[in-house]
Design an enzyme around this catalytic site. Structure first.
Site, PDB file in Angstrom:
ATOM      1  CE  LYS A 137       6.059   6.403  11.905  1.00  0.00           C
ATOM      2  NZ  LYS A 137       6.624   6.013  10.608  1.00  0.00           N
ATOM      3  CE1 TYR A 187      -4.159   8.985   8.904  1.00  0.00           C
ATOM      4  CE2 TYR A 187      -3.186   9.261   6.722  1.00  0.00           C
ATOM      5  CZ  TYR A 187      -3.202   8.649   7.958  1.00  0.00           C
ATOM      6  OH  TYR A 187      -2.259   7.696   8.265  1.00  0.00           O
ATOM      7  CG  HIS A 228      -1.991   1.049   1.144  1.00  0.00           C
ATOM      8  ND1 HIS A 228      -3.219   0.807   0.587  1.00  0.00           N
ATOM      9  CD2 HIS A 228      -2.006   2.345   1.514  1.00  0.00           C
ATOM     10  CE1 HIS A 228      -3.956   1.898   0.646  1.00  0.00           C
ATOM     11  NE2 HIS A 228      -3.237   2.850   1.195  1.00  0.00           N
ATOM     12  N   PRO A 256      -1.575   6.136  18.138  1.00  0.00           N
ATOM     13  CG  PRO A 256      -3.865   5.620  18.061  1.00  0.00           C
ATOM     14  CD  PRO A 256      -2.802   6.212  18.950  1.00  0.00           C
ATOM     15  CE1 TYR A 283       1.035   7.669   7.491  1.00  0.00           C
ATOM     16  CE2 TYR A 283       1.254   6.993   5.201  1.00  0.00           C
ATOM     17  CZ  TYR A 283       0.494   7.113   6.346  1.00  0.00           C
ATOM     18  OH  TYR A 283      -0.811   6.691   6.358  1.00  0.00           O
TER      19      TYR A 283
END
Length: 403
Positions: free
Chosen positions: A308, A212, A83, A304, A400
């Protein structure tokens, strides 16, 4: 492997006692066992619970490299999905980042954490590793000596004790390892004042990206898990009960915050699991306290917001296992001190990016009256910079997909 049959009359022993059968504990145990170190895993829950508890599912490229390096990535490569795209939605519209082609050109692998745990457990048991389910670690004693011990409650309720050279505390923020830290241990803590209602829905993903959504009513998030299961997050008030809202109300709120009227409806389905997460971060320093060493959530708790936690746990577990092998098999006593320094460097970098993501996705919860407009304008400026600046996008992609 069967549960411990200890009567509690005599202490059992291993060179390394690993507390907790999550990603950190099981990876460390696999590497220790393969390295010829006598170790045992003590896990409070039963095997079924360990293999089915739903957690994160986004693995960064370095996590995959670590698992590959030790021959533990077979299931991930068979069933995981690559992804590399995320989508930001605001009242002004939406934009996408194909982060897999930015920064270092790395992508995530979507693979549910319970499947990774099952893989690690299967490898460990097939190699002859020892694990005792239903065995609750109560306290670590004499960690300042060369022969610490772990007091436990066995599956049948009887007391027991394990002696060791080292104890690897991988049993989370509420486990015996943290409870047994000496007074001199430092805990750096921050409460971000943010809470999410985490949802696992029996519903196909509604978009082919991580979503998001920044909305006046609060954040909403969309993360695919499989072709039929999707993880959603919904910002909520602190103290909200997980069961306070009906499924229909949750779906309506998700559609509002994700701007479904503008960008298309969500695929609805039965909500399989729900739980509230309060955003708190903390770091323990150092990670070594005599014969007690920490990894995973026992070492640091991270929000969250940037996925990570499991990735840090895998990285720390490899570093910890290598340090223990260096000490026990090769007499390199300094390796354990290096472990703490190296792991903390990764932890703080991950904490910094996680904190940046929190500020990007949420209104400032503690802004004094009269300053909320200022903070909100800064947040919208960050989003606009992320939309338009290639330099900013490369920085985002590198952090990221890294730890």
């Amino acid at each position: 492997m069967t549960n411990s049959q200890s009567t509690g009359k005599a202490a059992q022993s291993a060179d390394v006692v690993v507390l907790g059968a999550g990603p950190a504990g099981l990876l460390a145990a696999n590497l220790l066992h393969r390295g010829g170190i006598d170790c045992v895993v003590l896990e409070r829950a039963d095997r079924s619970h360990v293999q089915t508890r739903a957690r994160a599912g986004f693995l960064v490229a370095n996590t995959v490299r670590i698992l590959d390096r030790h021959g533990l990535a077979g299931g991930l490569h068979r069933h995981g999905r690559q992804h590399g795209t995320c989508e930001f939605r605001t009242a002004e519209g939406r934009f996408r980042l194909d982060y897999g082609g930015l920064g270092r050109g790395e992508r995530h692998t979507v693979y549910p954490q319970q499947d990774l745990v099952t893989d690690l457990l299967t490898h460990y048991l097939e190699a002859g590793g020892r694990i005792h389910f239903g065995t609750e670690a109560l306290a670590v004693h004499d960690a300042d000596t060369s022969r610490p011990s772990v007091a436990v409650r066995e599956a049948d309720g009887r007391p027991g004790r394990w002696r060791a050279r080292y104890v690897a505390g991988c049993d989370g923020r509420h486990g015996a390892a943290r409870r047994s830290l000496p007074p001199g241990a430092l805990r750096h803590r921050r409460d971000h004042g943010i809470s999410w209602l985490g949802l696992l829905a029996q519903a196909p993903p509604s978009l082919d990206a991580v979503g998001y959504a920044v909305h006046d009513r609060g954040f909403a998030g969309h993360m695919a898990r499989t072709s039929e299961v999707t993880r959603y997050y919904l910002q909520c008030e602190r103290g909200t009960a997980a069961a306070a809202r009906s499924d229909e109300h949750i779906w309506d709120e998700l559609e509002t915050r994700m701007y479904a009227a503008e960008h298309g409806p969500l695929n609805r389905g039965r909500i399989l699991h729900r739980g509230v997460v309060d955003f708190e971060s903390d770091v323990i320093e150092p990670l070594r306290h005599g014969s007690l060493l920490l990894a995973g959530d026992a070492a640091s708790l991270i929000s969250p917001s940037a996925a990570k936690g499991a990735n840090l746990a895998v990285l720390e577990a490899e570093l910890l296992a290598q340090a223990l092998i260096a000490d026990l098999a090769h007499g390199d006593a300094a390796a354990l001190e290096r472990y703490s320094r190296e792991a903390l460097a990764h932890i703080w970098r991950a904490q910094e990016f996680s904190h940046w993501m929190i500020r990007l996705l949420h209104r400032e919860p503690s802004a004094p009256e009269g300053e909320s407009f200022f903070h909100e304008s800064l947040r919208l400026s960050r989003l606009e910079s992320l939309r338009t600046s290639r330099t900013h996008q490369d920085w985002f992609a590198e952090n990221y997909t890294g730890v």
